[in-house]
Motif scaffolding. Structure first.
Motif, PDB file in Angstrom:
ATOM      1  N   ILE A  97       0.831  -1.209   0.000  1.00 34.25           N
ATOM      2  CA  ILE A  97       0.000   0.000   0.000  1.00 34.25           C
ATOM      3  C   ILE A  97       0.862   1.255   0.000  1.00 34.25           C
ATOM      4  CG2 ILE A  97      -1.625   1.310   1.421  1.00 34.25           C
ATOM      5  CD1 ILE A  97      -2.893  -1.420   2.136  1.00 34.25           C
ATOM      6  N   ILE A  98       1.940   1.254   0.760  1.00 34.96           N
ATOM      7  CA  ILE A  98       2.833   2.425   0.776  1.00 34.96           C
ATOM      8  C   ILE A  98       3.458   2.646  -0.604  1.00 34.96           C
ATOM      9  CG2 ILE A  98       5.046   3.246   1.682  1.00 34.96           C
ATOM     10  CD1 ILE A  98       4.196   2.049   4.395  1.00 34.96           C
ATOM     11  N   LEU A  99       3.925   1.575  -1.237  1.00 31.94           N
ATOM     12  CA  LEU A  99       4.552   1.727  -2.558  1.00 31.94           C
ATOM     13  C   LEU A  99       3.535   2.131  -3.617  1.00 31.94           C
ATOM     14  CD1 LEU A  99       7.078  -1.240  -2.498  1.00 31.94           C
ATOM     15  CD2 LEU A  99       7.547   1.189  -2.248  1.00 31.94           C
ATOM     16  N   VAL A 100       2.306   1.600  -3.533  1.00 27.51           N
ATOM     17  CA  VAL A 100       1.261   2.010  -4.482  1.00 27.51           C
ATOM     18  C   VAL A 100       0.909   3.483  -4.271  1.00 27.51           C
ATOM     19  CG1 VAL A 100      -1.186   1.719  -5.032  1.00 27.51           C
ATOM     20  CG2 VAL A 100       0.289  -0.261  -4.905  1.00 27.51           C
ATOM     21  N   GLY A 101       0.845   3.914  -3.024  1.00 23.77           N
ATOM     22  CA  GLY A 101       0.559   5.315  -2.729  1.00 23.77           C
ATOM     23  C   GLY A 101       1.626   6.244  -3.284  1.00 23.77           C
ATOM     24  N   LEU A 102       2.887   5.872  -3.091  1.00 25.32           N
ATOM     25  CA  LEU A 102       3.968   6.711  -3.624  1.00 25.32           C
ATOM     26  C   LEU A 102       3.943   6.752  -5.146  1.00 25.32           C
ATOM     27  CD1 LEU A 102       6.939   5.800  -1.280  1.00 25.32           C
ATOM     28  CD2 LEU A 102       5.757   7.976  -1.462  1.00 25.32           C
ATOM     29  N   THR A 103       3.643   5.625  -5.765  1.00 31.67           N
ATOM     30  CA  THR A 103       3.559   5.593  -7.226  1.00 31.67           C
ATOM     31  C   THR A 103       2.381   6.436  -7.710  1.00 31.67           C
ATOM     32  OG1 THR A 103       4.527   3.389  -7.187  1.00 31.67           O
ATOM     33  CG2 THR A 103       3.454   4.074  -9.220  1.00 31.67           C
ATOM     34  N   ALA A 104       1.269   6.394  -6.983  1.00 34.76           N
ATOM     35  CA  ALA A 104       0.112   7.222  -7.353  1.00 34.76           C
ATOM     36  C   ALA A 104       0.451   8.706  -7.238  1.00 34.76           C
ATOM     37  CB  ALA A 104      -1.080   6.870  -6.469  1.00 34.76           C
ATOM     38  N   VAL A 105       1.211   9.069  -6.210  1.00 37.12           N
ATOM     39  CA  VAL A 105       1.636  10.481  -6.064  1.00 37.12           C
ATOM     40  C   VAL A 105       2.533  10.876  -7.229  1.00 37.12           C
ATOM     41  CG1 VAL A 105       3.029  12.019  -4.631  1.00 37.12           C
ATOM     42  CG2 VAL A 105       1.344  10.530  -3.573  1.00 37.12           C
ATOM     43  N   GLU A 106       3.418   9.970  -7.639  1.00 39.97           N
ATOM     44  CA  GLU A 106       4.278  10.260  -8.792  1.00 39.97           C
ATOM     45  C   GLU A 106       3.452  10.484 -10.050  1.00 39.97           C
ATOM     46  OE1 GLU A 106       8.480   8.013  -7.774  1.00 39.97           O
ATOM     47  OE2 GLU A 106       7.006   7.021  -9.038  1.00 39.97           O
ATOM     48  N   PHE A 107       2.440   9.636 -10.280  1.00 42.21           N
ATOM     49  CA  PHE A 107       1.583   9.813 -11.452  1.00 42.21           C
ATOM     50  C   PHE A 107       0.804  11.116 -11.353  1.00 42.21           C
ATOM     51  CE2 PHE A 107       2.290   5.369 -12.450  1.00 42.21           C
ATOM     52  CZ  PHE A 107       2.313   5.412 -13.838  1.00 42.21           C
ATOM     53  N   LEU A 108       0.361  11.463 -10.154  1.00 43.40           N
ATOM     54  CA  LEU A 108      -0.362  12.717  -9.962  1.00 43.40           C
ATOM     55  C   LEU A 108       0.512  13.908 -10.357  1.00 43.40           C
ATOM     56  CD1 LEU A 108      -2.989  14.021  -8.784  1.00 43.40           C
ATOM     57  CD2 LEU A 108      -1.715  14.219  -6.646  1.00 43.40           C
ATOM     58  N   PHE A 109       1.763  13.904  -9.910  1.00 46.18           N
ATOM     59  CA  PHE A 109       2.672  14.991 -10.284  1.00 46.18           C
ATOM     60  C   PHE A 109       2.983  14.964 -11.777  1.00 46.18           C
ATOM     61  CE2 PHE A 109       3.995  15.022  -5.726  1.00 46.18           C
ATOM     62  CZ  PHE A 109       3.571  16.312  -5.480  1.00 46.18           C
ATOM     63  N   ALA A 110       3.073  13.775 -12.352  1.00 46.49           N
ATOM     64  CA  ALA A 110       3.422  13.665 -13.774  1.00 46.49           C
ATOM     65  C   ALA A 110       2.343  14.249 -14.671  1.00 46.49           C
ATOM     66  CB  ALA A 110       3.672  12.204 -14.144  1.00 46.49           C
ATOM     67  N   PHE A 111       1.068  14.060 -14.278  1.00 49.79           N
ATOM     68  CA  PHE A 111      -0.009  14.508 -15.159  1.00 49.79           C
ATOM     69  C   PHE A 111      -0.561  15.874 -14.791  1.00 49.79           C
ATOM     70  CE2 PHE A 111      -0.323   9.842 -15.731  1.00 49.79           C
ATOM     71  CZ  PHE A 111       0.035   9.841 -17.076  1.00 49.79           C
ATOM     72  N   THR A 112      -0.164  16.435 -13.659  1.00 52.82           N
ATOM     73  CA  THR A 112      -0.710  17.747 -13.277  1.00 52.82           C
ATOM     74  C   THR A 112       0.312  18.872 -13.330  1.00 52.82           C
ATOM     75  OG1 THR A 112      -0.295  17.280 -10.942  1.00 52.82           O
ATOM     76  CG2 THR A 112      -2.483  16.731 -11.803  1.00 52.82           C
ATOM     77  N   MET A 113       1.607  18.561 -13.296  1.00 45.34           N
ATOM     78  CA  MET A 113       2.625  19.618 -13.293  1.00 45.34           C
ATOM     79  C   MET A 113       3.264  19.748 -14.665  1.00 45.34           C
ATOM     80  SD  MET A 113       4.655  19.083  -9.713  1.00 45.34           S
ATOM     81  CE  MET A 113       5.682  20.498 -10.020  1.00 45.34           C
ATOM     82  N   ASP A 114       3.708  20.952 -14.951  1.00 48.06           N
ATOM     83  CA  ASP A 114       4.471  21.170 -16.170  1.00 48.06           C
ATOM     84  C   ASP A 114       5.876  20.617 -15.978  1.00 48.06           C
ATOM     85  OD1 ASP A 114       2.343  22.472 -17.353  1.00 48.06           O
ATOM     86  OD2 ASP A 114       2.963  24.422 -16.540  1.00 48.06           O
ATOM     87  N   ALA A 115       6.475  20.223 -17.099  1.00 48.54           N
ATOM     88  CA  ALA A 115       7.835  19.695 -17.032  1.00 48.54           C
ATOM     89  C   ALA A 115       8.789  20.785 -16.577  1.00 48.54           C
ATOM     90  CB  ALA A 115       8.260  19.161 -18.394  1.00 48.54           C
ATOM     91  N   GLY A 116       9.688  20.411 -15.706  1.00 50.73           N
ATOM     92  CA  GLY A 116      10.645  21.381 -15.204  1.00 50.73           C
ATOM     93  C   GLY A 116      11.500  20.794 -14.111  1.00 50.73           C
ATOM     94  N   THR A 117      12.292  21.643 -13.525  1.00 47.20           N
ATOM     95  CA  THR A 117      13.228  21.199 -12.503  1.00 47.20           C
ATOM     96  C   THR A 117      12.505  20.732 -11.247  1.00 47.20           C
ATOM     97  OG1 THR A 117      14.824  22.789 -13.355  1.00 47.20           O
ATOM     98  CG2 THR A 117      15.253  21.869 -11.187  1.00 47.20           C
ATOM     99  N   LEU A 118      11.434  21.422 -10.855  1.00 45.78           N
ATOM    100  CA  LEU A 118      10.709  21.039  -9.645  1.00 45.78           C
ATOM    101  C   LEU A 118      10.093  19.650  -9.784  1.00 45.78           C
ATOM    102  CD1 LEU A 118       9.635  21.742  -6.850  1.00 45.78           C
ATOM    103  CD2 LEU A 118       7.629  22.731  -7.980  1.00 45.78           C
ATOM    104  N   ARG A 119       9.477  19.386 -10.939  1.00 46.97           N
ATOM    105  CA  ARG A 119       8.882  18.057 -11.148  1.00 46.97           C
ATOM    106  C   ARG A 119       9.957  16.981 -11.162  1.00 46.97           C
ATOM    107  NH1 ARG A 119       5.536  16.233 -16.388  1.00 46.97           N
ATOM    108  NH2 ARG A 119       7.646  15.836 -17.127  1.00 46.97           N
ATOM    109  N   ASN A 120      11.082  17.262 -11.803  1.00 46.49           N
ATOM    110  CA  ASN A 120      12.163  16.276 -11.831  1.00 46.49           C
ATOM    111  C   ASN A 120      12.716  16.025 -10.426  1.00 46.49           C
ATOM    112  OD1 ASN A 120      11.884  16.089 -14.569  1.00 46.49           O
ATOM    113  ND2 ASN A 120      13.577  17.474 -15.021  1.00 46.49           N
TER     114      ASN A 120
END
Length: 113
Positions: free
Chosen positions: A28-51
């Motif tokens: 559950i912890i690893l799925v949650g972290l992966t979901a957060v990564e996908f959330l940032f990937a699809f909601t933030m613009d590409a840049g240094t902060l996202r990386n």
């Protein structure tokens, strides 16, 4: 002639308790972290902060996986630090080489313009 001794758990007939709760918690912890990564990937613009967010979350997931599945968190502190310090130095080396390579590439391309 060599003697053969069975382990205690074989002679007593006890079967160790399954650790399914710990496995599900880790899952559950690893799925949650992966979901957060996908959330940032699809909601933030590409840049240094996202990386930077991706790198930090990936490093956290890697340390968590090593701690749980490779049982590093149950070891002594000296062993944990002897694994973590060289890995941190390798990560620092990679960041430094990428920064130096980017500077060298930009300076060479600007020189020949």
């Amino acid at each position: 002639m060599a003697t053969h001794h069975d382990h205690d758990y074989n002679t007593t007939g006890e079967i160790p308790k399954p650790q399914t709760k710990a496995i599900w918690r880790t899952f559950i912890i690893l799925v949650g972290l992966t979901a957060v990564e996908f959330l940032f990937a699809f909601t933030m613009d590409a840049g240094t902060l996202r990386n930077a967010i991706f790198i930090i979350l990936t490093i956290f997931k890697a340390f968590y996986i090593v701690g749980e599945f490779m049982h590093l968190k149950h070891e002594t502190k000296a062993l944990i630090w002897s694994v973590l310090i060289p890995m941190a130095l390798v990560a620092w080396l990679m960041v430094a080489l990428i920064a130096e390579g980017s500077y060298y590439f930009e300076s060479v391309t600007n020189y020949f313009k």
